[in-house]
Design an enzyme around this catalytic site. Structure first.
Site, PDB file in Angstrom:
ATOM      1  N   ARG A   1      22.237   4.687 -30.933  1.00  0.00           N
ATOM      2  CA  ARG A   1      20.939   4.150 -31.338  1.00  0.00           C
ATOM      3  C   ARG A   1      19.798   5.072 -30.931  1.00  0.00           C
ATOM      4  O   ARG A   1      18.846   5.274 -31.672  1.00  0.00           O
ATOM      5  CB  ARG A   1      20.770   2.770 -30.693  1.00  0.00           C
ATOM      6  CG  ARG A   1      19.525   2.030 -31.096  1.00  0.00           C
ATOM      7  CD  ARG A   1      19.762   0.530 -30.918  1.00  0.00           C
ATOM      8  NE  ARG A   1      18.629  -0.166 -30.345  1.00  0.00           N
ATOM      9  CZ  ARG A   1      17.652  -0.713 -31.070  1.00  0.00           C
ATOM     10  NH1 ARG A   1      17.662  -0.600 -32.374  1.00  0.00           N
ATOM     11  NH2 ARG A   1      16.666  -1.350 -30.486  1.00  0.00           N
TER      12      ARG A   1
ATOM     13  N   HIS B   1      17.100   6.722 -33.481  1.00  0.00           N
ATOM     14  CA  HIS B   1      15.650   6.554 -33.286  1.00  0.00           C
ATOM     15  C   HIS B   1      14.956   7.899 -33.117  1.00  0.00           C
ATOM     16  O   HIS B   1      13.867   8.117 -33.648  1.00  0.00           O
ATOM     17  CB  HIS B   1      15.367   5.668 -32.067  1.00  0.00           C
ATOM     18  CG  HIS B   1      15.642   4.225 -32.331  1.00  0.00           C
ATOM     19  ND1 HIS B   1      15.156   3.220 -31.528  1.00  0.00           N
ATOM     20  CD2 HIS B   1      16.348   3.611 -33.304  1.00  0.00           C
ATOM     21  CE1 HIS B   1      15.565   2.050 -32.010  1.00  0.00           C
ATOM     22  NE2 HIS B   1      16.289   2.263 -33.068  1.00  0.00           N
ATOM     23  N   ASP B   2      15.596   8.792 -32.387  1.00  0.00           N
ATOM     24  CA  ASP B   2      14.999  10.108 -32.192  1.00  0.00           C
ATOM     25  C   ASP B   2      14.794  10.791 -33.546  1.00  0.00           C
ATOM     26  O   ASP B   2      13.704  11.279 -33.854  1.00  0.00           O
ATOM     27  CB  ASP B   2      15.903  10.967 -31.290  1.00  0.00           C
ATOM     28  CG  ASP B   2      15.260  12.303 -30.951  1.00  0.00           C
ATOM     29  OD1 ASP B   2      14.010  12.364 -30.913  1.00  0.00           O
ATOM     30  OD2 ASP B   2      15.988  13.278 -30.714  1.00  0.00           O
TER      31      ASP B   2
ATOM     32  N   ASP C   1      14.111  15.656 -32.199  1.00  0.00           N
ATOM     33  CA  ASP C   1      13.394  16.594 -31.330  1.00  0.00           C
ATOM     34  C   ASP C   1      13.240  16.051 -29.916  1.00  0.00           C
ATOM     35  O   ASP C   1      12.395  16.512 -29.156  1.00  0.00           O
ATOM     36  CB  ASP C   1      12.011  16.911 -31.910  1.00  0.00           C
ATOM     37  CG  ASP C   1      11.080  15.700 -31.857  1.00  0.00           C
ATOM     38  OD1 ASP C   1      11.590  14.567 -31.686  1.00  0.00           O
ATOM     39  OD2 ASP C   1       9.861  15.884 -31.963  1.00  0.00           O
TER      40      ASP C   1
ATOM     41  N   ASN D   1      12.286   0.312 -29.490  1.00  0.00           N
ATOM     42  CA  ASN D   1      12.887   1.012 -28.354  1.00  0.00           C
ATOM     43  C   ASN D   1      13.138   0.123 -27.154  1.00  0.00           C
ATOM     44  O   ASN D   1      13.870   0.513 -26.248  1.00  0.00           O
ATOM     45  CB  ASN D   1      11.985   2.172 -27.919  1.00  0.00           C
ATOM     46  CG  ASN D   1      12.184   2.502 -26.455  1.00  0.00           C
ATOM     47  OD1 ASN D   1      13.160   3.124 -26.099  1.00  0.00           O
ATOM     48  ND2 ASN D   1      11.273   2.054 -25.619  1.00  0.00           N
TER      49      ASN D   1
ATOM     50  N   HIS E   1      26.699  -0.071 -36.405  1.00  0.00           N
ATOM     51  CA  HIS E   1      26.644  -1.425 -35.823  1.00  0.00           C
ATOM     52  C   HIS E   1      28.033  -1.985 -35.537  1.00  0.00           C
ATOM     53  O   HIS E   1      28.161  -3.163 -35.221  1.00  0.00           O
ATOM     54  CB  HIS E   1      25.838  -2.357 -36.744  1.00  0.00           C
ATOM     55  CG  HIS E   1      24.363  -2.043 -36.731  1.00  0.00           C
ATOM     56  ND1 HIS E   1      23.445  -2.680 -37.539  1.00  0.00           N
ATOM     57  CD2 HIS E   1      23.643  -1.163 -35.984  1.00  0.00           C
ATOM     58  CE1 HIS E   1      22.231  -2.185 -37.299  1.00  0.00           C
ATOM     59  NE2 HIS E   1      22.327  -1.267 -36.369  1.00  0.00           N
ATOM     60  N   THR E   2      29.037  -1.156 -35.624  1.00  0.00           N
ATOM     61  CA  THR E   2      30.384  -1.565 -35.204  1.00  0.00           C
ATOM     62  C   THR E   2      30.491  -1.597 -33.683  1.00  0.00           C
ATOM     63  O   THR E   2      31.418  -2.173 -33.129  1.00  0.00           O
ATOM     64  CB  THR E   2      31.455  -0.607 -35.777  1.00  0.00           C
ATOM     65  OG1 THR E   2      32.734  -1.010 -35.281  1.00  0.00           O
ATOM     66  CG2 THR E   2      31.222   0.842 -35.338  1.00  0.00           C
TER      67      THR E   2
HETATM   68  C1  HEM Z   1      19.535   0.687 -41.329  1.00  0.00           C
HETATM   69  C2  HEM Z   1      18.579   0.340 -40.520  1.00  0.00           C
HETATM   70  C3  HEM Z   1      18.815  -0.151 -39.144  1.00  0.00           C
HETATM   71  C4  HEM Z   1      18.240  -1.231 -38.584  1.00  0.00           C
HETATM   72  C5  HEM Z   1      17.224  -2.137 -39.247  1.00  0.00           C
HETATM   73  C6  HEM Z   1      18.759  -1.365 -37.254  1.00  0.00           C
HETATM   74  C7  HEM Z   1      18.385  -2.342 -36.375  1.00  0.00           C
HETATM   75  C8  HEM Z   1      18.974  -2.562 -35.154  1.00  0.00           C
HETATM   76  C9  HEM Z   1      18.624  -3.598 -34.233  1.00  0.00           C
HETATM   77  C10 HEM Z   1      17.524  -4.611 -34.429  1.00  0.00           C
HETATM   78  C11 HEM Z   1      19.460  -3.526 -33.180  1.00  0.00           C
HETATM   79  C12 HEM Z   1      19.499  -4.447 -31.962  1.00  0.00           C
HETATM   80  C13 HEM Z   1      18.813  -3.822 -30.793  1.00  0.00           C
HETATM   81  C14 HEM Z   1      18.835  -4.748 -29.616  1.00  0.00           C
HETATM   82  O1  HEM Z   1      18.722  -5.952 -29.782  1.00  0.00           O
HETATM   83  O2  HEM Z   1      18.944  -4.260 -28.480  1.00  0.00           O
HETATM   84  C15 HEM Z   1      20.337  -2.418 -33.428  1.00  0.00           C
HETATM   85  C16 HEM Z   1      21.322  -2.013 -32.580  1.00  0.00           C
HETATM   86  C17 HEM Z   1      22.056  -0.876 -32.747  1.00  0.00           C
HETATM   87  N1  HEM Z   1      21.931   0.028 -33.770  1.00  0.00           N
HETATM   88 FE1  HEM Z   1      20.843  -0.189 -35.431  1.00  0.00          FE
HETATM   89  N2  HEM Z   1      19.653  -0.368 -37.031  1.00  0.00           N
HETATM   90  C18 HEM Z   1      19.719   0.397 -38.151  1.00  0.00           C
HETATM   91  C19 HEM Z   1      20.470   1.539 -38.334  1.00  0.00           C
HETATM   92  C20 HEM Z   1      21.237   2.094 -37.356  1.00  0.00           C
HETATM   93  C21 HEM Z   1      21.839   3.396 -37.437  1.00  0.00           C
HETATM   94  C22 HEM Z   1      21.655   4.376 -38.581  1.00  0.00           C
HETATM   95  C23 HEM Z   1      22.532   3.579 -36.295  1.00  0.00           C
HETATM   96  C24 HEM Z   1      23.336   4.764 -35.864  1.00  0.00           C
HETATM   97  C25 HEM Z   1      24.146   5.417 -36.645  1.00  0.00           C
HETATM   98  C26 HEM Z   1      22.389   2.380 -35.510  1.00  0.00           C
HETATM   99  C27 HEM Z   1      22.995   2.142 -34.318  1.00  0.00           C
HETATM  100  C28 HEM Z   1      22.820   1.020 -33.556  1.00  0.00           C
HETATM  101  C29 HEM Z   1      23.596   0.726 -32.367  1.00  0.00           C
HETATM  102  C30 HEM Z   1      24.738   1.551 -31.815  1.00  0.00           C
HETATM  103  C31 HEM Z   1      23.097  -0.456 -31.846  1.00  0.00           C
HETATM  104  C32 HEM Z   1      23.554  -1.184 -30.578  1.00  0.00           C
HETATM  105  C33 HEM Z   1      22.669  -0.792 -29.419  1.00  0.00           C
HETATM  106  C34 HEM Z   1      23.088  -1.412 -28.099  1.00  0.00           C
HETATM  107  O3  HEM Z   1      24.197  -1.914 -27.971  1.00  0.00           O
HETATM  108  O4  HEM Z   1      22.269  -1.377 -27.187  1.00  0.00           O
HETATM  109  N3  HEM Z   1      21.572   1.516 -36.174  1.00  0.00           N
HETATM  110  N4  HEM Z   1      20.020  -1.834 -34.627  1.00  0.00           N
HETATM  111  C1  LIG Z   2       7.888  -1.847 -24.108  1.00  0.00           C
HETATM  112  C2  LIG Z   2       9.142  -1.492 -23.427  1.00  0.00           C
HETATM  113  O1  LIG Z   2       9.917  -2.351 -23.068  1.00  0.00           O
HETATM  114  N1  LIG Z   2       9.382  -0.193 -23.273  1.00  0.00           N
HETATM  115  C3  LIG Z   2      10.560   0.296 -22.632  1.00  0.00           C
HETATM  116  C4  LIG Z   2      11.200   1.380 -23.492  1.00  0.00           C
HETATM  117  O2  LIG Z   2      12.288   1.947 -22.792  1.00  0.00           O
HETATM  118  C5  LIG Z   2      12.006   2.464 -21.492  1.00  0.00           C
HETATM  119  C6  LIG Z   2      13.251   3.044 -20.935  1.00  0.00           C
HETATM  120  O3  LIG Z   2      14.287   2.110 -20.889  1.00  0.00           O
HETATM  121  C7  LIG Z   2      11.441   1.387 -20.571  1.00  0.00           C
HETATM  122  O4  LIG Z   2      11.117   1.943 -19.321  1.00  0.00           O
HETATM  123  C8  LIG Z   2      10.219   0.799 -21.217  1.00  0.00           C
HETATM  124  O5  LIG Z   2       9.726  -0.239 -20.429  1.00  0.00           O
END
Ligand code: HEM
Ligand SMILES: CC(=O)N[C@H]1CO[C@H](CO)[C@@H](O)[C@@H]1O
Ligand SMILES: *[C@@H]1O[C@H](CO)[C@@H](O)[C@H](O)[C@H]1NC(C)=O
Ligand SMILES: *[C@@H]1O[C@H](CO)[C@@H](O)[C@H](O)[C@H]1NC(C)=O
Ligand SMILES: *[C@@H]1O[C@H](CO)[C@@H](O)[C@H](O)[C@H]1NC(C)=O
Ligand SMILES: *[C@@H]1O[C@H](CO)[C@@H](O)[C@H](O)[C@H]1NC(C)=O
Length: 435
Positions: free
Chosen positions: A61, A65-66, A73, A93, A192-193
């Site tokens: 993720r 985002h980067d 970058d 983030n 998202h797997t």
């Molecule tokens: C298509 C648009 C996308 C949207 C709208 C989206 C949105 C989100 C959201 C809302 C979460 C939950 C974050 C949380 O609650 O902590 C998430 C998690 C995640 N996303 Fe996406 N995502 C997208 C695409 C991607 C892509 C392209 C990747 C990487 C190839 C990705 C990888 C992940 C991963 C690995 C997580 C789990 C993070 C964790 O376990 O902390 N996502 N995503």
């Molecule tokens: C607003 C917010 O929660 N920002 C967080 C973004 O991620 C960094 C690193 O985990 C946190 O320190 C920030 O508080």
């Protein structure tokens, strides 16, 4: 006539500068400058993932985002300061993690090869290595040579990272704006797997989808009932739920199976079924072999989005802070010497300095004083002394543009003030790019 000639020269210089800056990502960029770099990243990442299985999802993720904000970058890693609210403060983030591990890798690399390996490459490699840990072999190739950006803005993260409420056309547009296709969108959503989602990102689908206290009809109703047992109210922003139920730690293609069963967690997941083309791609990816091949390819494309290469950007010392440039001071990788020479006419002065260099402390270092023979035919911009093969530059070219293979830059005249000196040592001195 005169005007068009200078226009020609200006364009030519611009083109030459363009080529100089050049550079593309390539395999094993650090092969010569830091041969152990990729091994060091893998070792530290694997050690950490062995202790903390949530990390692969965090890095995947983080990398996404980067790359979606100012290209890959490492802007995602920069801390906010009193005067700047960085990407880290953004809504999407809030739940990115793993920064400490990136810093651990960076610290080790700075010990081994200071100033060489970019944070942006570390993020790309860490992502690949963390996700690949369970397979004990790299799942995709990571080309390297990224450089680090110097700008990180919360506003850009909030506007560039697609939110989970996006419908298909919005997702398509978001990916297209990064040069990625619908195919990439469907394949990369397979990320998202692994990992988890916080309730607040999808609880409207459970409780108040259209504002009438209803659930999203495109979400499997049994699964929605299960999710309601996890997320007890719309206000819950702390509970986390596996995105790929039962398989949230395994990097596999199960995401597409649950998606087909209408159990995708976010609206953005469900949206992939609302377009015929995308839905067909979902079906194709039900084949695991196909998924792994396609994911590898799309990750390489994601990892190349908007990258800084060549002499753009910088190599940060610490991944969470932009290198602060002190006026007049070159980076620690560059040494500055003052040498007094006799005032004796421009060109013999060149010769004198060259003699001085070849005979002094600089001789014996690995750098050769023979500079690349360039642009001799551009009168006034470059004048080459035949004997020493040292290019003499005036104007913009004299301000230390970053030219590959130039090991030494000699400035004739002592600048009158610190600002002037900063201009004179130029990019080369301040960015500290090694030859
Ligand atoms: C298509 C648009 C996308 C949207 C709208 C989206 C949105 C989100 C959201 C809302 C979460 C939950 C974050 C949380 O609650 O902590 C998430 C998690 C995640 N996303 Fe996406 N995502 C997208 C695409 C991607 C892509 C392209 C990747 C990487 C190839 C990705 C990888 C992940 C991963 C690995 C997580 C789990 C993070 C964790 O376990 O902390 N996502 N995503
Ligand atoms: C607003 C917010 O929660 N920002 C967080 C973004 O991620 C960094 C690193 O985990 C946190 O320190 C920030 O508080
Ligand atoms: C695992 O890593 C995550 C993300 O950095 C962190 O929040 C969590 O505390 C770590 N867990 C353990 C057990 O170290
Ligand atoms: C997607 O959302 C945008 C913005 O809300 C809207 O204009 C568009 O009509 C929606 N597209 C579909 C297919 O629902
Ligand atoms: C559901 O949404 C509507 C419209 O946005 C809002 O007025 C209402 O307060 C919401 N209900 C809850 C329980 O938040
Ligand atoms: C979660 O919600 C509470 C109450 O609304 C709020 O104070 C807190 O800042 C929120 N936390 C996050 C991480 O959004």
């Amino acid at each position: 006539m005169k005007g068009s000639l200078s226009f020609f020269l200006i364009s030519l210089v611009a083109i030459l500068l363009g080529t100089c800056r050049g550079g593309e990502l390539r395999k094993h960029f650090y092969e010569e400058t830091c041969p152990e770099a990729e091994d060091i990243v893998q070792k530290i990442i694997w050690e950490n993932v062995a202790l903390n299985s949530t990390l692969p999802a965090k890095f995947l993720r983080m990398h996404f985002h980067d790359c979606f904000v100012r290209g890959c970058d490492a802007s995602v890693l920069i801390d906010s300061t009193a005067s700047n609210s960085a990407e880290k403060d953004s809504i999407p983030n809030q739940t990115v993690g793993g920064f400490d591990v990136i810093e651990e890798v960076k610290t080790e690399l700075e010990k081994k090869c200071p100033g060489i390996v970019s944070c942006a490459d570390i993020v790309a490699l860490a992502t690949r290595d963390s996700v690949s840990f369970q397979f004990e072999k790299p799942l995709w190739e990571v080309l390297t040579g990224r450089r680090d950006g110097r700008i990180s803005l919360v506003s850009e993260a909030n506007s560039q990272i697609p939110p989970p409420s996006f419908n298909f056309s919005q997702l398509k547009q978001s990916f297209a704006s990064k040069g990625l296709t619908v195919h990439d969108l469907v394949v990369l959503s397979g990320g998202h797997t692994i990992g988890v989602g916080h309730c607040n990102f999808f609880s409207r689908r459970l409780y108040n989808f259209t504002g009438k206290g209803d659930a999203d009809p495109s979400l499997d109703s049994t699964y929605a009932a299960f999710l309601r047992t996890k997320c007890r109210s719309l206000a819950d922003n702390t509970t986390i739920v596996e995105m790929d139920p039962g398989s949230g730690m395994d990097f596999d293609n199960n995401y597409y199976k649950i998606l087909r069963q209408n159990k995708g967690m976010f609206q953005s997941d469900a949206a992939l079924l609302t377009d015929n083309g995308a839905s067909n791609i979902v079906d194709e990816l039900l084949d695991p072999a196909k998924f792994f091949t396609e994911f590898a390819q799309s990750m390489e494309r994601l990892g190349a989005v908007g990258v800084l290469t060549g002499t753009s950007g910088e190599i940060r010392k610490k991944c969470n802070v932009v290198t602060i440039v002190i006026a007049g001071k070159a980076t620690e990788l560059i040494s500055q010497h003052v040498m007094m020479v006799k005032e004796s006419g421009k060109f013999s002065k060149t010769a004198e300095i060259a003699d001085c260099l070849t005979s002094s402390q600089i001789r014996g270092r690995s750098h050769s004083l023979t500079l690349r023979r360039m642009w001799t035919w551009l009168p006034k911009i470059w004048i080459m002394t035949k004997r020493y093969n040292v290019p003499v530059a005036t104007g913009v070219a004299g301000r230390g543009i970053d030219i590959p293979d130039v090991a030494h830059v000699i400035n004739y005249d002592m600048p009158g003030n610190i600002e002037m000196h900063t201009h004179l040592i130029g990019r080369t001195g301040r960015a500290g790019k090694l030859v």
